[in-house]
Design a protein around this motif. Structure first.
Motif, PDB file in Angstrom:
ATOM      1  N   HIS A   1       0.850  -1.206   0.100  1.00 16.62           N
ATOM      2  CA  HIS A   1      -0.063  -0.102   0.032  1.00 16.62           C
ATOM      3  C   HIS A   1       0.902   1.403  -0.238  1.00 16.62           C
ATOM      4  O   HIS A   1       2.014   1.382   0.546  1.00 16.62           O
TER       5      HIS A   1
ATOM      6  N   LEU B   1       1.617   4.607   1.271  1.00 13.18           N
ATOM      7  CA  LEU B   1       0.961   5.484   2.471  1.00 13.18           C
ATOM      8  C   LEU B   1       1.537   6.966   2.688  1.00 13.18           C
ATOM      9  O   LEU B   1       2.330   7.271   1.801  1.00 13.18           O
TER      10      LEU B   1
ATOM     11  N   GLY C   1      12.731  -4.280   3.703  1.00 14.21           N
ATOM     12  CA  GLY C   1      11.531  -3.687   4.434  1.00 14.21           C
ATOM     13  C   GLY C   1      10.939  -2.257   4.218  1.00 14.21           C
ATOM     14  O   GLY C   1      11.873  -1.493   4.106  1.00 14.21           O
TER      15      GLY C   1
ATOM     16  N   ARG D   1       5.945   2.709   0.063  1.00 13.39           N
ATOM     17  CA  ARG D   1       5.640   1.793   1.101  1.00 13.39           C
ATOM     18  C   ARG D   1       5.893   2.299   2.340  1.00 13.39           C
ATOM     19  O   ARG D   1       5.711   1.617   3.253  1.00 13.39           O
TER      20      ARG D   1
ATOM     21  N   PHE E   1      -3.299  -4.618   7.091  1.00  5.90           N
ATOM     22  CA  PHE E   1      -3.405  -4.235   5.863  1.00  5.90           C
ATOM     23  C   PHE E   1      -4.607  -4.920   5.034  1.00  5.90           C
ATOM     24  O   PHE E   1      -5.286  -4.033   4.395  1.00  5.90           O
TER      25      PHE E   1
END
Ligand code: C5P
Length: 407
Positions: free
Chosen positions: A138, A140, A247, A264, A296
């Motif tokens: 997603h 953000l 990450g 991300r 999520f």
């Protein structure tokens, strides 16, 4: 729907003044404002339920909870002891981390350089989810802030030519390649071409499944340490860029503390700390943690806030942290997966009204942040299943690593 009416979870306190405001001197400044906020701030900073088993981490952290209850009444730095034990007897006792130095380089008994670092965590002062991407992630837009709830880490070069060794007394922490620390060291070698392996000792304090980026902080700290031990072969900008490969939440730890993050989460823009680093804060977390991918996935995009992230940032800078801007789009899915968490938030709001605190969830949960108070409500203090800790926002100078605040 206006941003105000979208605050169903934020439970505005009618008529309340913004609980956490920047000081007058800081509101007269900013990045546009000339940096007085940062300057001033830096001075201040120095499974229980089987039904949830696929969603939640059951907690085996009761001893850590005790540790943190302990911390509530103590200075942050005082809860840190030796982490030499268990490290093949080779590492020296870790020097007490203080707010005056970001790292301690020393020789260990093998004659290798050893570096001891504080590994911080983060909170999200607001978190808007912009869109669901085709790759499953997603996009953000969030104001991340590094905080001084953190772990202790020691690093040394290893003579092994085949593997890193990670030691951690906490049996719930994986020590193999699934640990972000090992992933970070593999990444460092792949990007730099340096065939150096490392000894790492990790003393955990930050709970897992908390929305605090504890494992991500460990990975960032490992990248920073490996680079230091190898003679600063990479720039911090390179470490930041590389960290996105393993990450989404790691890059923020290469900011100077307060960062507006997009993509991300790996696109990091340093901002002046929007709040004084002296702002009181406590964290309360149920023993059950939450799985980020699950939260999520549970997000209903139609039920997000409609607030513009940049308006939230403006409001945070102008008014301090308020129920109007402390928006987290992941609260609704987190509370749907773990209704007790929503109930905990409501109880914390009720109990801190008098303190003027603003109460919100960090990241994908399950930590609830109480911003503007150092006092954990009595009901929470008396609940041994809750993790509780005082914490402070922290920042760093480029070239130095994070240290805990003096609080
Ligand atoms: O990047 P990281 O490994 O921290 O993400 C863990 C999981 O959280 C991802 O696999 C994805 O399911 C979810 N996530 C997401 N969008 C983001 C960050 C994480 O959907 N921006």
């Amino acid at each position: 729907m206006s941003s105000r009416s979208s605050l169903a979870f934020a439970t505005p306190t009618p008529g309340a003044t913004p609980a956490v405001k920047r000081s007058l001197s800081s509101s007269a400044s900013s990045s546009r404002r000339g940096g007085a906020v940062g300057a001033g701030a830096r001075r201040g900073g120095g499974g229980k339920n089987a039904a949830f088993s696929s969603v939640l981490f059951s907690s085996s952290h009761s001893h850590r909870h005790r540790q943190h209850q302990h911390r509530m009444g103590r200075r942050g730095g005082e809860n840190r002891g030796s982490i030499g034990r268990g490290f093949r007897g080779k590492m020296t006792t870790m020097a007490s981390l203080s707010s005056s130095s970001s790292s301690t380089m020393q020789q260990n008994p093998d004659g290798f350089a050893q570096i001891d670092l504080f590994s911080p965590s983060k909170i999200n002062l607001f978190l808007r989810i912009v869109r669901r991407r085709e790759d499953g992630y997603h996009d953000l837009a969030s104001l991340f802030h590094v905080i001084d709830l953190g772990d202790e880490m020691s690093f040394a070069k290893s003579s092994s030519e085949t593997k890193d060794t990670l030691v951690c007394e906490d049996a719930s922490i994986p020590l193999d390649e699934s640990n972000l620390v090992i992933k970070a060291l593999n990444l460092f070698r792949a990007k730099t071409g340096i065939k150096q392996y490392f000894w790492v000792e990790l003393k955990k304090t930050v709970p897992s499944g908390a929305g605090l980026g504890g494992g991500s902080g460990n990975a960032a700290t490992a990248l920073y340490a490996a680079n230091k031990l190898c003679g600063d072969v990479a720039t911090e900008e390179e470490l930041l860029e590389w960290s996105g490969d393993i990450g989404s939440d790691i890059s923020v730890f290469f900011s100077t503390g307060a960062a507006y993050c997009t993509g991300r989460g790996e696109i990091v823009e340093d901002v002046e700390p929007p709040l004084p680093l002296t702002t009181k804060m406590c964290l309360v977390k149920p023993s059950i943690g939450l799985s980020t991918p699950t939260i999520f996935k549970a997000l209903d995009l139609d039920k997000r806030s409609k607030a513009e992230p940049l308006d939230l940032l403006k409001s945070l800078n102008a008014d301090g942290c308020t129920y109007e801007n402390a928006i987290n789009d992941l609260e609704r899915p987190a509370f749907s997966k773990l209704p007790e968490l929503g109930e905990l938030k409501d109880k914390l709001i009720d109990a801190t009204k008098e303190d003027g605190a603003v109460v919100f969830m960090s990241g994908s949960g399950s930590t609830i942040v109480l911003l503007g108070t150092d006092t954990v409500p009595k009901f929470a203090m008396e609940d041994d299943d809750l993790f509780k800790s005082k914490a402070r926002l922290i920042s760093r100078k480029k070239g130095e690593w994070f240290v805990p605040s003096n609080v």
